[in-house]
Design a protein around this motif. Structure first.
Motif, mmCIF file in Angstrom:
data_model
loop_
_atom_site.group_PDB
_atom_site.id
_atom_site.type_symbol
_atom_site.label_atom_id
_atom_site.label_comp_id
_atom_site.label_asym_id
_atom_site.label_seq_id
_atom_site.Cartn_x
_atom_site.Cartn_y
_atom_site.Cartn_z
ATOM 1 N N GLY A 1 1.157 -0.879 -0.507
ATOM 2 C CA GLY A 1 -0.528 -0.487 0.251
ATOM 3 C C GLY A 1 1.243 1.123 0.276
ATOM 4 O O GLY A 1 1.936 1.549 0.183
ATOM 5 N N GLY A 2 0.457 2.195 -0.193
ATOM 6 C CA GLY A 2 0.604 3.935 0.076
ATOM 7 C C GLY A 2 1.670 4.038 1.444
ATOM 8 O O GLY A 2 1.395 3.355 2.413
ATOM 9 N N PRO A 3 2.812 5.084 1.162
ATOM 10 C CA PRO A 3 3.301 4.818 0.302
ATOM 11 C C PRO A 3 4.224 3.848 -0.861
ATOM 12 O O PRO A 3 5.149 4.774 -1.870
ATOM 13 C CB PRO A 3 4.852 6.579 0.528
ATOM 14 C CG PRO A 3 4.814 5.607 1.678
ATOM 15 C CD PRO A 3 3.917 5.059 2.366
ATOM 16 N N PHE A 4 4.221 2.763 -0.427
ATOM 17 C CA PHE A 4 5.042 1.574 -1.043
ATOM 18 C C PHE A 4 5.166 1.553 -2.895
ATOM 19 O O PHE A 4 3.701 1.612 -3.496
ATOM 20 C CB PHE A 4 4.946 0.691 -0.013
ATOM 21 C CG PHE A 4 5.502 1.198 0.889
ATOM 22 C CD1 PHE A 4 6.758 0.919 1.409
ATOM 23 C CD2 PHE A 4 4.920 1.079 1.880
ATOM 24 C CE1 PHE A 4 7.177 1.231 2.672
ATOM 25 C CE2 PHE A 4 5.183 1.502 3.418
ATOM 26 C CZ PHE A 4 6.899 1.597 4.042
ATOM 27 N N THR A 5 5.602 0.583 -3.517
ATOM 28 C CA THR A 5 5.219 0.526 -4.612
ATOM 29 C C THR A 5 5.149 -1.439 -4.071
ATOM 30 O O THR A 5 6.268 -2.089 -3.748
ATOM 31 C CB THR A 5 6.562 0.793 -5.958
ATOM 32 O OG1 THR A 5 6.443 0.184 -6.542
ATOM 33 C CG2 THR A 5 7.556 0.348 -5.021
ATOM 34 N N ASP A 6 4.626 -1.952 -5.779
ATOM 35 C CA ASP A 6 4.672 -2.890 -5.561
ATOM 36 C C ASP A 6 4.841 -3.879 -6.396
ATOM 37 O O ASP A 6 4.978 -5.171 -7.165
ATOM 38 C CB ASP A 6 2.763 -3.863 -5.808
ATOM 39 C CG ASP A 6 2.095 -3.190 -7.382
ATOM 40 O OD1 ASP A 6 3.612 -2.335 -7.995
ATOM 41 O OD2 ASP A 6 1.704 -3.276 -7.440
ATOM 42 N N GLY A 7 6.463 -3.242 -7.256
ATOM 43 C CA GLY A 7 7.187 -3.703 -7.833
ATOM 44 C C GLY A 7 8.203 -2.628 -7.693
ATOM 45 O O GLY A 7 8.558 -2.038 -7.312
#
Length: 487
Positions: free
Chosen positions: A448-454
């Protein structure tokens, strides 16, 4: 271009016949060249180039293909071979300035030209005489010429007053109870204009520089000509007598770099087998150019991994206000091992190594946006299409996702607006380009935000990144904003 090197690209393959044609030498000399370069880790026989069921006792050397596994230069019987990095497209060769930049990068990443060598630990060492010549010239660049100053006493000179000799040698005029001296002994230095070691040092430096120029590699290595002596080695006497005078000087010399110069002159004048003359064969390069790319990316993207949290320019919140003296590397959790004793009771073990990212940086957009950036410098030449080739493996992808998880609490607590998780790969020329991205669905759940899933992959002009490294500068701000997603 004053030198005429034969250019080959890292990772390209050649047969012995191909080497002969490339260098313009006989098949016999080409085979000798291949053996010499293979022993130094410069060429590697491709086992997949041999026929199925091939008898290893046969003439594999003659029929196999050899891959260039190195970036650098080699000289064989008057032929100068230069291997350039693999990120240049097929059919594209580097310019003179680009080649010089590659060697400046190698020099900085290795801590000096004389420290660059074949990375294969089982490879034969390069002719020591060549490395010795480079060390002499680099020492001269840093410290100048060897000089010998003799401390002397003068009458009424301009130097510091030497009171003890003054009192011992001169009669004072008594002014009451106070002695006054009309003449004084003063300390000074007198440079011996005919200093033997200085003259020899000048002669050897001039000779080393002339040899590199004759071999066509001085400008390639960025070494300025050194022409500071008109003497020949023979003018100084036989090697035994010269060595004796050097050893005498060494016994009274206490300045480290001057001691090193004398030691190098002794080795130059008395070469053993490891310091054999390198006129016919020499090499300078590395099989680990990826290390230079990693160091360049650290410099260009502002690696903060070893920096304290309270120096990042980030408002520390919560528990982090008390942990400001820790570093970004230090806050990464470690695996916890435990052992069972004889009664089956669990006991914790000592600390073990943990995850270590290549580059971790913090970048802002100037308007309050703040990105936490995790970069992995990959010295790859990937292809994304119907066939995916040359990309980071599953282990690299997994580690990048784990890095993000390792910093999760810090990122959330300190209010970062986004996380950039990026593979950085080199390209020749062109512009910064987002090539693609990789995700691992079903294995890693989105944070989930603020993270990226790739993990995104960006191609960067290698020449620009290396120039940042050489100058000690960050890459252009627009590039940072694009790569981090802040602009």
């Amino acid at each position: 271009m004053p030198f005429k090197p034969v250019l080959v690209r890292e990772r390209d393959c050649y047969t012995v016949r191909g080497i002969a044609n490339k260098l313009g030498i006989s098949a016999e000399d080409a085979l000798a060249c291949v053996r010499s370069l293979s022993a130094r880790g410069i060429l590697t026989l491709r086992s997949d180039s041999l026929p199925d069921g091939y008898d290893p006792g046969g003439d594999a050397e003659a029929i196999g293909k050899y891959q260039v596994t190195w970036v650098g230069l080699a000289r064989f019987k008057g032929k100068l071979l230069v291997a350039y990095p693999k990120y240049y497209p097929l059919g594209t060769e580097p310019s003179e300035d680009e080649l010089k930049q590659v060697f400046r990068v190698l020099r900085k990443a290795s801590g000096g030209l004389a420290s660059i060598g074949a990375a294969d630990p089982d490879a034969l060492e390069d002719g020591g005489s060549f490395a010795l010549m480079l060390r002499l010239l680099e020492s001269y660049e840093e410290n100048g010429i060897y000089s010998n100053y003799v401390r002397v006493l003068r009458d009424n000179g301009t130097g510091e007053i030497a009171w003890e000799p003054t009192i011992a040698a001169l009669q004072p005029f008594m002014d009451g109870d106070a002695p006054a001296y009309f003449d004084l002994k003063t300390c000074g230095t007198s440079r011996d204009a005919a200093d033997f070691v200085e003259r020899l040092h000048r002669c050897v430096l001039t000779r080393c520089s002339a040899d590199l120029e004759a071999w066509g590699i001085d400008e390639l290595l960025g070494l300025a000509p050194v022409r500071i002596s008109g003497e020949e080695l023979e003018d100084f006497g036989d090697a035994e007598a010269v060595s004796y005078r050097l050893e005498q000087e060494r016994s009274v010399q206490f300045v480290t770099w001057k001691q090193d110069v004398i030691d190098m002159l002794l080795r130059y004048l008395n070469p053993g087998e490891e310091y054999a003359a390198p006129e016919d064969e020499l090499c300078l390069g590395t099989t680990s150019f990826y290390h230079a790319w990693e160091e360049a990316c650290k410099a260009a993207f502002g690696d903060r991994l070893a920096d304290r949290l309270d120096s990042l320019g980030v408002e520390l919140r919560g528990e982090w206000t008390m942990r400001g003296r820790e570093t970004l590397l230090g806050i990464i959790p470690r695996p916890e091992w435990a052992r069972y004793d004889a009664e089956g009771v669990e006991e914790p073990c000592g600390e073990v190594d943990t995850l270590i990212p290549d580059v971790v940086a913090v970048h802002g957009d100037g308007a309050g946006g703040l990105a936490f950036c995790i970069y992995d410098a990959k010295y790859y030449t990937p292809t994304l299409g119907e066939r995916v080739r040359g990309v980071p493996g599953v282990e690299s992808v997994t580690k990048q996702v784990l890095y993000q998880s390792a910093y999760r609490r810090f990122v959330l607590d300190c209010g970062f607006s986004r996380v950039a998780n990026v593979f950085l790969v080199p390209r020749h020329g062109g512009c910064v380009r987002r090539m693609g991205r990789v995700a691992f669905p079903g294995v890693f759940e989105p944070l989930g935000g603020p993270f990226t899933d790739g993990v995104e992959m960006w191609e960067l002009p290698a020449e620009d990144v290396f120039e940042c490294y050489l100058r000690g500068e960050l890459i252009d701000g627009d590039v940072l904003r694009r790569v981090t997603g802040l602009g």
